[in-house]
Design a protein around this motif. Structure first.
Motif, PDB file in Angstrom:
ATOM      1  N   ALA A 135       0.866  -1.182   0.000  1.00 13.46           N
ATOM      2  CA  ALA A 135       0.000   0.000   0.000  1.00 13.46           C
ATOM      3  C   ALA A 135       0.896   1.224   0.000  1.00 13.46           C
ATOM      4  O   ALA A 135       2.010   1.180   0.550  1.00 13.46           O
ATOM      5  CB  ALA A 135      -0.908  -0.009   1.225  1.00 13.46           C
ATOM      6  N   TYR A 136       0.423   2.272  -0.649  1.00 19.22           N
ATOM      7  CA  TYR A 136       1.219   3.508  -0.685  1.00 19.22           C
ATOM      8  C   TYR A 136       0.311   4.706  -0.397  1.00 19.22           C
ATOM      9  O   TYR A 136      -0.754   4.851  -1.005  1.00 19.22           O
ATOM     10  CB  TYR A 136       1.894   3.698  -2.058  1.00 19.22           C
ATOM     11  N   GLY A 137       0.748   5.553   0.527  1.00 17.03           N
ATOM     12  CA  GLY A 137      -0.077   6.702   0.885  1.00 17.03           C
ATOM     13  C   GLY A 137       0.697   7.996   0.972  1.00 17.03           C
ATOM     14  O   GLY A 137       1.900   8.015   1.265  1.00 17.03           O
ATOM     15  N   LEU A 157       2.745   3.309  -9.100  1.00 12.75           N
ATOM     16  CA  LEU A 157       3.235   3.699  -7.771  1.00 12.75           C
ATOM     17  C   LEU A 157       4.239   4.847  -7.886  1.00 12.75           C
ATOM     18  O   LEU A 157       4.256   5.757  -7.047  1.00 12.75           O
ATOM     19  CB  LEU A 157       3.853   2.490  -7.053  1.00 12.75           C
ATOM     20  N   SER A 158       5.042   4.828  -8.949  1.00 11.98           N
ATOM     21  CA  SER A 158       6.000   5.920  -9.173  1.00 11.98           C
ATOM     22  C   SER A 158       5.260   7.235  -9.414  1.00 11.98           C
ATOM     23  O   SER A 158       5.675   8.300  -8.941  1.00 11.98           O
ATOM     24  CB  SER A 158       6.873   5.632 -10.401  1.00 11.98           C
ATOM     25  N   TRP A 159       4.162   7.138 -10.142  1.00 13.69           N
ATOM     26  CA  TRP A 159       3.339   8.326 -10.427  1.00 13.69           C
ATOM     27  C   TRP A 159       2.839   8.941  -9.115  1.00 13.69           C
ATOM     28  O   TRP A 159       2.921  10.150  -8.914  1.00 13.69           O
ATOM     29  CB  TRP A 159       2.162   7.901 -11.317  1.00 13.69           C
ATOM     30  N   ARG A 160       2.338   8.118  -8.211  1.00 12.15           N
ATOM     31  CA  ARG A 160       1.845   8.636  -6.923  1.00 12.15           C
ATOM     32  C   ARG A 160       2.989   9.214  -6.092  1.00 12.15           C
ATOM     33  O   ARG A 160       2.825  10.223  -5.428  1.00 12.15           O
ATOM     34  CB  ARG A 160       1.103   7.553  -6.118  1.00 12.15           C
ATOM     35  N   CYS A 203       3.639  13.049  -4.798  1.00 12.22           N
ATOM     36  CA  CYS A 203       3.968  13.395  -3.410  1.00 12.22           C
ATOM     37  C   CYS A 203       5.155  14.352  -3.397  1.00 12.22           C
ATOM     38  O   CYS A 203       5.136  15.396  -2.727  1.00 12.22           O
ATOM     39  CB  CYS A 203       4.315  12.117  -2.643  1.00 12.22           C
ATOM     40  N   HIS A 204       6.174  14.025  -4.150  1.00 10.89           N
ATOM     41  CA  HIS A 204       7.384  14.855  -4.190  1.00 10.89           C
ATOM     42  C   HIS A 204       7.086  16.268  -4.705  1.00 10.89           C
ATOM     43  O   HIS A 204       7.465  17.266  -4.085  1.00 10.89           O
ATOM     44  CB  HIS A 204       8.451  14.196  -5.068  1.00 10.89           C
ATOM     45  N   ARG A 248       8.707  13.641   2.228  1.00 10.63           N
ATOM     46  CA  ARG A 248       9.245  13.665   0.859  1.00 10.63           C
ATOM     47  C   ARG A 248       8.821  12.429   0.074  1.00 10.63           C
ATOM     48  O   ARG A 248       8.597  12.498  -1.135  1.00 10.63           O
ATOM     49  CB  ARG A 248      10.775  13.726   0.887  1.00 10.63           C
ATOM     50  N   LYS A 249       8.732  11.284   0.755  1.00  8.25           N
ATOM     51  CA  LYS A 249       8.522  10.008   0.053  1.00  8.25           C
ATOM     52  C   LYS A 249       7.156   9.376   0.273  1.00  8.25           C
ATOM     53  O   LYS A 249       6.792   8.438  -0.423  1.00  8.25           O
ATOM     54  CB  LYS A 249       9.595   8.991   0.497  1.00  8.25           C
TER      55      LYS A 249
END
Ligand code: DGT
Ligand code: MG
Ligand code: MG
Ligand code: MG
Ligand code: MG
Length: 268
Positions: A71-73, A144-147, A151-152, A207-208
């Protein structure tokens, strides 16, 4: 059981099962969190209570929904990735999406006080959900890189913006004008030369974002055992336990995926 004459209405339900062999991504996003964050006095640019609560809620989703591999948030959003071979809820998109969204929302409310303490929850928040299918590892990694890139970009902007306002004494309109048309390098330069801030030293969670994955840990507990004709004694028992672990690292490059080769299944 005998069927009633009303039974036929069931056939109006449409099949929304997700194509096999694809990763199923459910992304949630807080509804109107611009207003929610203002009303609940989130600190700017980042509120660690809010990020902690998002992560806590995502843990709860992962614990309840088997088959989520990562999961990525970031900000008010969280993406949950189901393994390709998952057959949970017969891969029905609406079931998967609504279970993730409601488990997340109820956890967000349930755990609110642990994070926000004396700040009361003023109204029930909600999260929208969407389902997206990705057929290849490359597509999923690019998602996932897009999200994480999002964020960055947002965090760099918000960090400079609020530094200009809070430390530079600019009004929000002046800060907005100042940043119009600037590139990432310009923003880094403003932070560095005017405020002595090296953006790369800002905390990784901001940042991440937050990556949640399952990790196997050997856990040793002592157990009291009683064998026949022997005194009861304590013996160490080691077992392997799966638990969700937070990371705040880069997931765009190859390193993370090389270090965790079991998250993705082979592309074939
Ligand atoms: P939506 O998603 O279309 O219903 O509308 P919003 O307002 O939720 O917009 P979105 O999701 O694009 O942006 C997230 C909002 O949440 C944005 O206004 C900033 C706010 N937010 C998220 N995390 C934080 C935080 O840690 N601190 C503060 N101050 N605001 C935050
Ligand atoms: Mg939006
Ligand atoms: Mg939102
Ligand atoms: Mg958002
Ligand atoms: Mg039921």
């Amino acid at each position: 059981m005998a069927k009633s004459k009303f039974e036929y209405v069931r056939s109006f339900e449409t099949d929304d099962s997700c194509l096999r062999n694809c990763y199923i991504v459910v992304r949630l996003d807080g509804r109107n969190f611009h207003k929610f964050s203002e009303q609940h006095k989130f600190t700017k640019p980042n509120d660690s209570r809010a990020l902690g609560l998002m992560s806590r809620s995502a843990h709860s989703v992962m614990a309840e929904m088997e088959d989520i591999i990562i999961a990525y948030g970031q900000s008010d959003e969280f993406s949950f990735v189901f393994k390709r071979t998952s057959n949970l809820f017969k891969r029905r998109a609406s079931k998967l999406m609504t279970h993730v969204a409601s488990q997340f929302s109820s956890s967000y409310v349930f755990h609110w006080k642990e994070f926000f303490r004396e700040q009361p929850l003023l109204y029930p928040p909600s999260f929208d959900g969407r389902v997206v299918l990705y057929p290849s590892n490359r597509n999923l990694r690019d998602y996932l890189s897009w999200r994480q890139a999002d964020c960055h970009i947002n965090n760099l902007y918000n960090t400079v913006f609020w530094t200009l306002v809070q430390r530079g004494g600019l009004t929000t309109t002046q800060a907005e004008d100042r940043l119009k048309g600037t590139l990432a390098a310009d923003k880094n330069e403003i932070l560095f030369s005017e405020f002595d801030i090296n953006y790369n030293n800002e905390s990784a969670i901001h940042r991440k974002g937050t990556v949640l994955i399952w990790e196997k840990r050997d856990e040793t507990v002592t157990k009291r055992v009683k064998l026949p004709n022997e005194e009861e004694k304590e013996v160490p028992v080691t077992r392997s336990r799966r638990r969700v672990q937070d990371h705040h690292c880069d997931i765009i490059g190859d390193q993370f995926w090389e270090e965790h080769p079991d998250i993705l299944e082979d592309d074939n």
